[in-house]
Design a protein around this motif. Structure first.
Motif, PDB file in Angstrom:
ATOM      1  N   ALA A  39       0.930  -1.269  -0.084  1.00 32.24           N
ATOM      2  CA  ALA A  39      -0.063  -0.093   0.065  1.00 32.24           C
ATOM      3  C   ALA A  39       0.901   1.194  -0.044  1.00 32.24           C
ATOM      4  O   ALA A  39       0.620   2.209  -0.820  1.00 32.24           O
ATOM      5  CB  ALA A  39      -0.969   0.039   1.131  1.00 32.24           C
ATOM      6  N   ILE A  40       1.853   1.368   0.931  1.00 26.26           N
ATOM      7  CA  ILE A  40       2.812   2.324   0.907  1.00 26.26           C
ATOM      8  C   ILE A  40       3.495   2.645  -0.429  1.00 26.26           C
ATOM      9  O   ILE A  40       3.767   3.571  -0.990  1.00 26.26           O
ATOM     10  CB  ILE A  40       3.754   2.198   2.381  1.00 26.26           C
ATOM     11  N   ALA A  41       4.117   1.594  -0.915  1.00 25.10           N
ATOM     12  CA  ALA A  41       4.796   1.606  -2.130  1.00 25.10           C
ATOM     13  C   ALA A  41       4.004   2.105  -3.235  1.00 25.10           C
ATOM     14  O   ALA A  41       4.425   2.867  -3.968  1.00 25.10           O
ATOM     15  CB  ALA A  41       5.501   0.204  -2.681  1.00 25.10           C
ATOM     16  N   GLN A  42       2.547   1.784  -3.360  1.00 25.34           N
ATOM     17  CA  GLN A  42       1.869   2.270  -4.381  1.00 25.34           C
ATOM     18  C   GLN A  42       1.329   3.709  -4.362  1.00 25.34           C
ATOM     19  O   GLN A  42       0.782   4.293  -5.279  1.00 25.34           O
ATOM     20  CB  GLN A  42       0.703   1.460  -4.515  1.00 25.34           C
ATOM     21  N   LEU A  43       1.823   4.407  -3.275  1.00 25.69           N
ATOM     22  CA  LEU A  43       1.543   5.836  -3.111  1.00 25.69           C
ATOM     23  C   LEU A  43       2.406   6.683  -4.117  1.00 25.69           C
ATOM     24  O   LEU A  43       1.773   7.758  -4.588  1.00 25.69           O
ATOM     25  CB  LEU A  43       2.177   6.330  -1.881  1.00 25.69           C
ATOM     26  N   ARG A  44       3.230   5.956  -4.857  1.00 22.16           N
ATOM     27  CA  ARG A  44       3.857   6.519  -5.952  1.00 22.16           C
ATOM     28  C   ARG A  44       3.093   6.501  -7.487  1.00 22.16           C
ATOM     29  O   ARG A  44       3.442   7.205  -8.308  1.00 22.16           O
ATOM     30  CB  ARG A  44       5.367   6.019  -6.137  1.00 22.16           C
ATOM     31  N   ASP A  45       2.030   5.573  -7.254  1.00 21.37           N
ATOM     32  CA  ASP A  45       1.372   5.355  -8.704  1.00 21.37           C
ATOM     33  C   ASP A  45       0.565   6.733  -8.950  1.00 21.37           C
ATOM     34  O   ASP A  45      -0.334   7.275  -8.224  1.00 21.37           O
ATOM     35  CB  ASP A  45       0.053   4.473  -8.200  1.00 21.37           C
ATOM     36  N   PRO A  46       0.650   7.160 -10.223  1.00 25.51           N
ATOM     37  CA  PRO A  46       0.053   8.512 -10.605  1.00 25.51           C
ATOM     38  C   PRO A  46      -1.467   8.193 -10.506  1.00 25.51           C
ATOM     39  O   PRO A  46      -2.211   9.285 -10.103  1.00 25.51           O
ATOM     40  CB  PRO A  46       0.475   8.571 -12.100  1.00 25.51           C
ATOM     41  N   ARG A  47      -2.038   6.999 -10.576  1.00 26.82           N
ATOM     42  CA  ARG A  47      -3.502   6.692 -10.321  1.00 26.82           C
ATOM     43  C   ARG A  47      -3.940   7.057  -9.012  1.00 26.82           C
ATOM     44  O   ARG A  47      -5.310   7.265  -8.828  1.00 26.82           O
ATOM     45  CB  ARG A  47      -3.716   5.381 -10.855  1.00 26.82           C
ATOM     46  N   PHE A  48      -3.022   7.188  -8.042  1.00 19.17           N
ATOM     47  CA  PHE A  48      -3.437   7.431  -6.684  1.00 19.17           C
ATOM     48  C   PHE A  48      -3.543   8.839  -6.385  1.00 19.17           C
ATOM     49  O   PHE A  48      -3.853   9.374  -5.374  1.00 19.17           O
ATOM     50  CB  PHE A  48      -2.443   6.907  -5.839  1.00 19.17           C
ATOM     51  N   ARG A  49      -2.911   9.947  -7.310  1.00 12.30           N
ATOM     52  CA  ARG A  49      -2.780  11.134  -7.113  1.00 12.30           C
ATOM     53  C   ARG A  49      -4.269  11.903  -6.797  1.00 12.30           C
ATOM     54  O   ARG A  49      -4.257  12.865  -6.040  1.00 12.30           O
ATOM     55  CB  ARG A  49      -1.843  11.802  -8.175  1.00 12.30           C
ATOM     56  N   ARG A  50      -5.078  11.578  -7.621  1.00 11.88           N
ATOM     57  CA  ARG A  50      -6.209  12.193  -7.483  1.00 11.88           C
ATOM     58  C   ARG A  50      -7.090  11.969  -6.249  1.00 11.88           C
ATOM     59  O   ARG A  50      -7.357  12.880  -5.336  1.00 11.88           O
ATOM     60  CB  ARG A  50      -6.979  11.973  -8.751  1.00 11.88           C
ATOM     61  N   PRO A  51      -7.302  10.471  -5.865  1.00 12.71           N
ATOM     62  CA  PRO A  51      -7.796  10.408  -4.321  1.00 12.71           C
ATOM     63  C   PRO A  51      -7.010  10.676  -3.161  1.00 12.71           C
ATOM     64  O   PRO A  51      -7.432  11.103  -2.314  1.00 12.71           O
ATOM     65  CB  PRO A  51      -7.949   8.809  -4.250  1.00 12.71           C
ATOM     66  N   LEU A  52      -5.360  10.911  -3.467  1.00  6.51           N
ATOM     67  CA  LEU A  52      -4.633  11.049  -2.342  1.00  6.51           C
ATOM     68  C   LEU A  52      -4.952  12.575  -2.012  1.00  6.51           C
ATOM     69  O   LEU A  52      -5.161  13.265  -0.950  1.00  6.51           O
ATOM     70  CB  LEU A  52      -3.114  10.961  -2.810  1.00  6.51           C
ATOM     71  N   TRP A  53      -4.699  13.726  -3.095  1.00  5.50           N
ATOM     72  CA  TRP A  53      -4.810  14.933  -2.966  1.00  5.50           C
ATOM     73  C   TRP A  53      -6.185  15.289  -2.409  1.00  5.50           C
ATOM     74  O   TRP A  53      -6.218  16.298  -1.616  1.00  5.50           O
ATOM     75  CB  TRP A  53      -4.213  15.672  -4.140  1.00  5.50           C
ATOM     76  N   ILE A  54      -7.495  14.709  -2.933  1.00  9.70           N
ATOM     77  CA  ILE A  54      -8.700  15.037  -2.626  1.00  9.70           C
ATOM     78  C   ILE A  54      -8.873  14.726  -1.301  1.00  9.70           C
ATOM     79  O   ILE A  54      -9.549  15.197  -0.442  1.00  9.70           O
ATOM     80  CB  ILE A  54      -9.680  14.444  -3.812  1.00  9.70           C
ATOM     81  N   GLY A  55      -8.383  13.452  -1.032  1.00 10.46           N
ATOM     82  CA  GLY A  55      -8.633  12.745   0.495  1.00 10.46           C
ATOM     83  C   GLY A  55      -7.818  13.703   1.431  1.00 10.46           C
ATOM     84  O   GLY A  55      -8.246  14.128   2.573  1.00 10.46           O
ATOM     85  N   ILE A  56      -6.604  14.423   0.978  1.00 11.97           N
ATOM     86  CA  ILE A  56      -5.878  15.315   2.106  1.00 11.97           C
ATOM     87  C   ILE A  56      -6.942  16.465   2.411  1.00 11.97           C
ATOM     88  O   ILE A  56      -6.956  17.056   3.384  1.00 11.97           O
ATOM     89  CB  ILE A  56      -4.436  15.573   1.489  1.00 11.97           C
ATOM     90  N   ALA A  57      -7.293  17.175   1.180  1.00 13.81           N
ATOM     91  CA  ALA A  57      -7.892  18.291   1.204  1.00 13.81           C
ATOM     92  C   ALA A  57      -9.387  18.006   1.993  1.00 13.81           C
ATOM     93  O   ALA A  57      -9.759  19.031   2.967  1.00 13.81           O
ATOM     94  CB  ALA A  57      -8.467  18.938   0.006  1.00 13.81           C
ATOM     95  N   LEU A  58     -10.069  17.000   1.562  1.00 12.28           N
ATOM     96  CA  LEU A  58     -11.184  16.622   2.546  1.00 12.28           C
ATOM     97  C   LEU A  58     -10.919  16.608   3.985  1.00 12.28           C
ATOM     98  O   LEU A  58     -11.672  16.808   4.795  1.00 12.28           O
ATOM     99  CB  LEU A  58     -11.919  15.521   1.858  1.00 12.28           C
ATOM    100  N   SER A  59      -9.860  15.704   4.423  1.00 13.88           N
ATOM    101  CA  SER A  59      -9.413  15.698   5.575  1.00 13.88           C
ATOM    102  C   SER A  59      -9.170  16.846   6.222  1.00 13.88           C
ATOM    103  O   SER A  59      -9.786  17.060   7.592  1.00 13.88           O
ATOM    104  CB  SER A  59      -8.107  14.577   5.508  1.00 13.88           C
TER     105      SER A  59
END
Length: 234
Positions: A8-28
């Motif tokens: 899971a941590i290794a896949q944080l570099r996956d470009p497909r994770f960027r949208r949910p990652l940044w939206i998730g941070i903003a919502l958090s």
């Protein structure tokens, strides 16, 4: 569990994770401010006038929401408040995260169920009130327990989060009753990953990415624990 977290941590570099990652941070961050504003409103109602706190000095209701000292306290309170925020996250972007994990690590699966957004949101909100109440209470327990209350919160939050995350992941490929039954059958094996998630959610700044990591971890846990029974040959 360790392998699930590593992947899971290794896949944080996956470009497909960027949208949910940044939206998730903003919502958090937004949800943290909303919950914190509610806490300040309670302070204003219960303690008329100004409240003086260490480091930050005067805190006076909602007028202190965006002060520098208030931001410091928000980071501290995120130790307790990020768990209910993570619960809301599951209803909003869990499917996107799980789809990305499966596309990378579990190719060739049958199409998943199309879970209505209302159902996902209702499932997430069902836990939200309980987790808010539990973790606000945990602040008081922590204050009088020399820190031991935080460990108790990790145990309880870990159980609740593992149940919520895993059940919603399983729901993508099972009927609701079957998803709940699968979670119950692996309850104790899922508890430890849930405790690790709860502990990560208590670390300021790191806790902003932990809801996404948790969704990815429990996707891996589902595929490791669920062993479909092959159909008999006709």
């Amino acid at each position: 569990m360790i392998e699930a977290y590593r992947l899971a941590i290794a896949q944080l570099r996956d470009p497909r994770f960027r949208r949910p990652l940044w939206i998730g941070i903003a919502l958090s961050v937004a949800l943290l401010f909303v919950i914190y504003a509610f806490v300040l409103l309670l302070v204003q109602l219960l303690i008329p006038g100004a409240l003086f706190l260490p480091i930050t000095g005067q805190v006076q209701g909602l007028g202190s929401l965006f002060s520098f000292g208030s931001i410091l306290y928000l980071l501290g309170l995120s130790v307790f408040l990020m768990v209910p925020v993570a619960s809301v996250f599951t209803g909003l972007y869990l499917n996107d995260v799980a789809d990305t994990v499966e596309a990378e690590h579990y190719r060739g699966l049958d199409p998943r169920n199309s879970v209505p957004f209302r159902e996902s949101a209702n499932d997430a909100m069902r836990y939200f009130g309980l987790l808010v109440a539990l973790n606000v209470l945990g602040m008081g327990v922590f204050a009088v327990s020399n820190g031991w209350g935080l460990i108790l919160l990790w145990l309880v939050n870990g159980f609740l989060l593992s149940r919520e995350y895993f059940t919603m992941i399983a729901r993508r490929r099972h009927a609701p009753d079957a998803a709940r039954a699968l979670q119950k059958s692996h309850m104790f094996r899922l508890w430890l990953p849930g405790i690790v998630l709860a502990a990560g959610l208590s670390v300021p700044v790191l806790n902003l990415v932990m809801p996404l990591v948790g969704a990815a971890v429990f996707t891996h846990m589902y595929h490791r624990l669920y062993k479909p029974v092959p159909s008999p040959d006709l």
